[in-house]
Design a protein around this motif. Structure first.
Motif, mmCIF file in Angstrom:
data_model
loop_
_atom_site.group_PDB
_atom_site.id
_atom_site.type_symbol
_atom_site.label_atom_id
_atom_site.label_comp_id
_atom_site.label_asym_id
_atom_site.label_seq_id
_atom_site.Cartn_x
_atom_site.Cartn_y
_atom_site.Cartn_z
ATOM 1 N N VAL A 108 0.848 -1.190 0.000
ATOM 2 C CA VAL A 108 0.000 0.000 0.000
ATOM 3 C C VAL A 108 0.880 1.234 0.000
ATOM 4 O O VAL A 108 1.797 1.350 0.801
ATOM 5 N N VAL A 109 0.636 2.122 -0.946
ATOM 6 C CA VAL A 109 1.372 3.384 -1.035
ATOM 7 C C VAL A 109 0.337 4.499 -1.092
ATOM 8 O O VAL A 109 -0.518 4.491 -1.981
ATOM 9 N N ASP A 110 0.412 5.435 -0.151
ATOM 10 C CA ASP A 110 -0.563 6.533 -0.109
ATOM 11 C C ASP A 110 -1.994 6.007 -0.210
ATOM 12 O O ASP A 110 -2.782 6.482 -1.043
ATOM 13 N N ASP A 111 -2.304 4.995 0.546
ATOM 14 C CA ASP A 111 -3.649 4.408 0.553
ATOM 15 C C ASP A 111 -4.023 3.714 -0.756
ATOM 16 O O ASP A 111 -5.184 3.369 -0.955
ATOM 17 N N ARG A 112 -3.058 3.622 -1.656
ATOM 18 C CA ARG A 112 -3.390 2.917 -2.895
ATOM 19 C C ARG A 112 -2.566 1.642 -2.979
ATOM 20 O O ARG A 112 -1.407 1.621 -2.565
ATOM 21 N N LYS A 113 -3.179 0.597 -3.526
ATOM 22 C CA LYS A 113 -2.485 -0.689 -3.558
ATOM 23 C C LYS A 113 -1.726 -0.899 -4.863
ATOM 24 O O LYS A 113 -2.139 -0.409 -5.914
ATOM 25 N N ILE A 114 -0.627 -1.641 -4.775
ATOM 26 C CA ILE A 114 0.095 -2.092 -5.969
ATOM 27 C C ILE A 114 0.358 -3.584 -5.769
ATOM 28 O O ILE A 114 0.772 -4.002 -4.691
ATOM 29 N N THR A 115 0.083 -4.366 -6.809
ATOM 30 C CA THR A 115 0.365 -5.803 -6.733
ATOM 31 C C THR A 115 1.656 -6.078 -7.490
ATOM 32 O O THR A 115 1.809 -5.647 -8.635
ATOM 33 N N PHE A 116 2.590 -6.763 -6.841
ATOM 34 C CA PHE A 116 3.840 -7.154 -7.508
ATOM 35 C C PHE A 116 3.835 -8.644 -7.775
ATOM 36 O O PHE A 116 3.571 -9.434 -6.874
ATOM 37 N N LEU A 117 4.139 -9.014 -9.016
ATOM 38 C CA LEU A 117 4.336 -10.431 -9.307
ATOM 39 C C LEU A 117 5.743 -10.725 -8.844
ATOM 40 O O LEU A 117 6.688 -10.053 -9.256
ATOM 41 N N ASP A 118 5.886 -11.725 -7.990
ATOM 42 C CA ASP A 118 7.209 -11.861 -7.428
ATOM 43 C C ASP A 118 7.955 -13.076 -7.963
ATOM 44 O O ASP A 118 8.782 -13.682 -7.321
ATOM 45 N N THR A 119 7.671 -13.402 -9.213
ATOM 46 C CA THR A 119 8.476 -14.392 -9.927
ATOM 47 C C THR A 119 9.298 -13.626 -10.943
ATOM 48 O O THR A 119 8.876 -13.463 -12.076
ATOM 49 N N PRO A 120 10.461 -13.101 -10.529
ATOM 50 C CA PRO A 120 11.209 -12.273 -11.468
ATOM 51 C C PRO A 120 11.753 -13.113 -12.615
ATOM 52 O O PRO A 120 11.897 -14.326 -12.485
ATOM 53 N N GLY A 121 12.049 -12.448 -13.698
ATOM 54 C CA GLY A 121 12.618 -13.157 -14.852
ATOM 55 C C GLY A 121 11.637 -13.154 -15.991
ATOM 56 O O GLY A 121 10.459 -13.436 -15.809
ATOM 57 N N HIS A 122 12.153 -12.814 -17.163
ATOM 58 C CA HIS A 122 11.227 -12.692 -18.277
ATOM 59 C C HIS A 122 10.777 -14.031 -18.825
ATOM 60 O O HIS A 122 9.824 -14.120 -19.563
ATOM 61 N N GLU A 123 11.483 -15.114 -18.448
ATOM 62 C CA GLU A 123 11.022 -16.429 -18.918
ATOM 63 C C GLU A 123 9.618 -16.686 -18.374
ATOM 64 O O GLU A 123 8.715 -17.058 -19.098
ATOM 65 N N ALA A 124 9.480 -16.444 -17.051
ATOM 66 C CA ALA A 124 8.178 -16.683 -16.421
ATOM 67 C C ALA A 124 7.134 -15.753 -17.020
ATOM 68 O O ALA A 124 6.021 -16.163 -17.330
ATOM 69 N N PHE A 125 7.533 -14.514 -17.206
ATOM 70 C CA PHE A 125 6.643 -13.483 -17.759
ATOM 71 C C PHE A 125 6.126 -13.914 -19.129
ATOM 72 O O PHE A 125 4.923 -13.920 -19.399
ATOM 73 N N THR A 126 7.065 -14.338 -19.995
ATOM 74 C CA THR A 126 6.674 -14.671 -21.350
ATOM 75 C C THR A 126 6.019 -16.042 -21.428
ATOM 76 O O THR A 126 5.122 -16.256 -22.229
ATOM 77 N N ALA A 127 6.456 -16.959 -20.565
ATOM 78 C CA ALA A 127 5.816 -18.281 -20.564
ATOM 79 C C ALA A 127 4.334 -18.120 -20.274
ATOM 80 O O ALA A 127 3.482 -18.756 -20.885
ATOM 81 N N MET A 128 4.031 -17.212 -19.347
ATOM 82 C CA MET A 128 2.628 -16.971 -19.021
ATOM 83 C C MET A 128 1.887 -16.389 -20.212
ATOM 84 O O MET A 128 0.788 -16.791 -20.541
ATOM 85 N N ARG A 129 2.555 -15.453 -20.838
ATOM 86 C CA ARG A 129 1.918 -14.785 -21.970
ATOM 87 C C ARG A 129 1.717 -15.762 -23.128
ATOM 88 O O ARG A 129 0.723 -15.697 -23.842
ATOM 89 N N ALA A 130 2.679 -16.693 -23.264
ATOM 90 C CA ALA A 130 2.569 -17.674 -24.336
ATOM 91 C C ALA A 130 1.330 -18.540 -24.126
ATOM 92 O O ALA A 130 0.757 -19.060 -25.068
ATOM 93 N N ARG A 131 0.910 -18.690 -22.867
ATOM 94 C CA ARG A 131 -0.317 -19.453 -22.606
ATOM 95 C C ARG A 131 -1.551 -18.580 -22.697
ATOM 96 O O ARG A 131 -2.639 -18.997 -22.325
ATOM 97 N N GLY A 132 -1.357 -17.356 -23.117
ATOM 98 C CA GLY A 132 -2.535 -16.507 -23.335
ATOM 99 C C GLY A 132 -2.877 -15.656 -22.137
ATOM 100 O O GLY A 132 -3.830 -14.897 -22.145
#
Ligand code: GDP
Length: 594
Positions: free
Chosen positions: A143-167
């Motif tokens: 929470v920053v200034d009463d506003r929320k931010i969600t962080f995906l905490d699996t760093p690395g673009h492999e995970a990022f793109t693997a997810m995207r590759a599944r749509g």
């Protein structure tokens, strides 16, 4: 006679830099004038109309408000937002409410992704809930200034793109972390390519500024070379200097995240059954299947029945990122759930349904889809059918991932590729880099429907397997002009694959016998091998009699896939029954050579 003041139109809010541009004076002059008025402002700071007017007038201008049109969101953001619409496109806009942004941190190894995630997590714990033991569930909220931010905490673009590759499309914003003592490195470039391919805006965190050899200016130069021109250089990439280790600049980074997503107006409908993406799935010895989910639309409640792919189950229990039991979770909230029968895969979509009947119907639908996609196979982009695949699209873009051995060869290749085509037919370089073709290149190709071309490089084993499985076209070249020529022909729709016959074996017919109406050649393989899927030339007295496909290949009575030299076998050939003892059979396969 007093000279008429020059009239300048100013929007209700603008940055110091924009004011300087509008007044056609140096930003330093504006900053000085602000200081004279007791305002300490940096070049990118927003000031309001009244302040701008005072500065302008003191500098000899007449300042009037401009009738501002609604500012256009940056094209990048717009694109990202449209991707985000995968869940809310059918929602009535009246039901949509703002939701927190979902952020992924990408960057070169050792530049500080993990440290940054840890620091953010421990310094910005959700207010009033501090003290809980943090749980790794693949993402967390601060929470920053009463506003929320969600962080995906699996760093690395492999995970990022693997997810995207599944749509799956979960990220609204990428934080690109670059170590100030190291600069832009190969994986930084890859990360930029992945973020761009996903159409997700990038904020740069220049990390490790505490180090004596930190060189922020060099990082900015590197970034500018990659097309990410820092905002204080006149570009539109926000760069925030930080030390993840010493917690310097983190608040500034978080503020900038909130600023950047403000314009995107991220929304969801919290008042409907939940939909979202699996972030992680695992089997816990004590608790059974754990599915960590990111709710993207609707609200997930304990007891809900959810469908993931071809399985469904009830959410028996639900926990937040601090391991606390919760009863419901709204949009952008990450949760850990228990109750699914099987371990789901990251990137799979989940959906809450009303009852068992609806769950079974949805599972059936997914089974059908899986069936059709298996029989049709994913239609990959390929050079030869590039134009037909994009039939009907106004601009046909051939997406390419280009890898070369050294920078010196990469540059001329990219330059030449970019000159190809015309207004309607273009090459789009999704990623360029040096080094062998890796598995992450292939996943990116899947996600962005690209072809991978390599110059003087090879393909990693894992990459080769994935490319085969996902049917990604990988083309390797040793001559630059050949590479350019093939792409040019593809753009013009003239590309024709060239096939060559390769002889794989010879056999001699030693006996013939009839089985039904067919004649079988009882043969002895003299060299190479015969295979079930080969073509055969029948040669008699050095003359070619017939060419056709193998229709059966048997050892004794068994159908076999291949027979090696030194063995006997029974061969029949499609459309030919006239074998004679002494005939020579030549097996060959047709192979693509370009
Ligand atoms: P990752 O591979 O990108 O996840 O990088 P890590 O977070 O594991 O960091 C790699 C190394 O850099 C670790 O030894 C960290 O302690 C160090 N490190 C990370 N951030 C900073 C920083 O701001 N300053 C300094 N001096 N070291 C840092």
């Amino acid at each position: 006679m007093t000279a008429e003041l020059q009239k300048v139109e100013i929007p209700p809010q603008l940055t110091v830099r924009e004011l300087a541009e509008d007044l056609n004076v140096s930003p330093i002059a504006v900053i000085k004038e602000l200081m004279n008025n007791g305002i300490m402002a940096s070049i990118n700071q927003m000031i309001d109309f009244d302040t701008a007017a005072i500065v302008g007038e003191e500098m000899g201008f007449e300042v009037v408000p401009v009738q501002e049109e609604e500012p256009e969101p940056a094209a990048e953001l717009e694109k990202a937002v449209s991707l985000r619409h995968q869940f809310i496109e059918n929602e009535d806009p009246a039901n949509l409410e703002p939701r927190p942004p979902v952020v992924t941190i990408l960057g070169h190894v050792d530049h500080g992704k993990t440290t940054l995630l840890d620091t953010i997590r421990h310094t910005s714990v959700v207010s009033g809930e501090a003290g809980g033991i943090t749980q790794h569930i693949g993402s967390y909220q601060v929470v920053v200034d009463d506003r929320k931010i969600t962080f995906l905490d699996t760093p690395g673009h492999e995970a990022f793109t693997a997810m995207r590759a599944r749509g799956a499309m979960v990220t609204d914003l990428v934080i690109l972390i670059v170590a100030a003592d190291d600069g832009v490195m190969p994986q930084t470039k890859e990360a930029i390519g992945h973020a761009r391919a996903a159409g997700v805006p990038i904020i740069v965190a220049i990390n490790k500024i505490d180090k004596p050899n930190a060189n922020i200016e060099k990082v900015k130069q590197d970034l500018a070379n990659e097309g990410l021109v820092p905002d204080d250089w006149g570009g539109d990439t926000v760069c925030v200097p930080i030390s993840a280790l010493n917690n310097i600049g983190i608040d500034d980074l978080l503020e900038n995240i909130l600023l950047a997503v403000e314009v995107a107006e991220l929304k969801a409908n919290p008042n409907r059954p939940a939909q979202g993406t699996v972030i992680e799935g695992k089997l816990d010895e004590k608790r059974g299947v754990v599915a960590n989910l990111l709710v993207q639309n609707g609200t997930l409640k304990q007891g809900d029945l959810i469908v993931i792919g071809t399985q469904y189950g009830r959410v028996r229990a639900m926990f937040n990122d601090r391991g606390q039991k919760i009863k419901k979770a709204g949009p952008s909230m990450p949760v850990s759930t228990l109750g699914m029968p099987e371990v789901p895969q990251a990137g799979e979509i989940f959906e809450a349904v009303k009852n068992k009947k609806a769950a079974e119907a949805l599972v059936e639908e997914h089974l059908q889809e899986a069936q059709t996609s298996r029989t049709q196979a994913r239609a990959p982009m390929s050079l030869e059918d590039f134009l037909t695949r994009l039939e009907g699209e106004e601009v046909k873009e051939l997406n390419l991932i280009v890898k070369a051995d050294v920078h010196g060869s990469l540059e001329p290749i990219i330059n030449s590729l970019q000159t190809l085509g015309d207004e309607q037919h273009k090459v789009h370089i999704v990623l360029q880099g040096t080094g062998n073709i890796s598995e992450s290149d292939i996943t990116l190709a899947v996600a962005s429907n690209a072809i991978v071309v390599g110059f003087n490089v090879s393909v990693d084993e894992a990459a080769r397997r994935t490319a085969e499985l996902e049917k990604v076209e990988v083309r390797l070249y040793r001559v630059i002009y050949k590479l350019i020529e093939d792409i040019d022909l593809a753009l013009k729709g003239l590309y024709e694959p060239v096939y060559e016959d390769r002889v794989i074996g010879h056999a001699e017919v030693r006996a013939t016998f009839k089985v039904g109406r067919r004649t079988i050649a009882g043969s002895y393989v003299t060299a190479g091998k015969f295979t079930r899927h080969a073509n055969v030339r029948v040669v008699r007295d050095r003359e070619l009699l017939y060419t056709g496909e193998v229709s059966t290949l048997k050892r004794f009575t068994e159908d076999v896939e291949e027979v090696a030299a030194g063995y006997e076998c029974g061969i029949s050939v499609e459309g030919f029954d006239d074998f004679q003892v002494g005939d020579i059979l030549e097996a060959f396969v047709r192979e693509r050579v370009n």
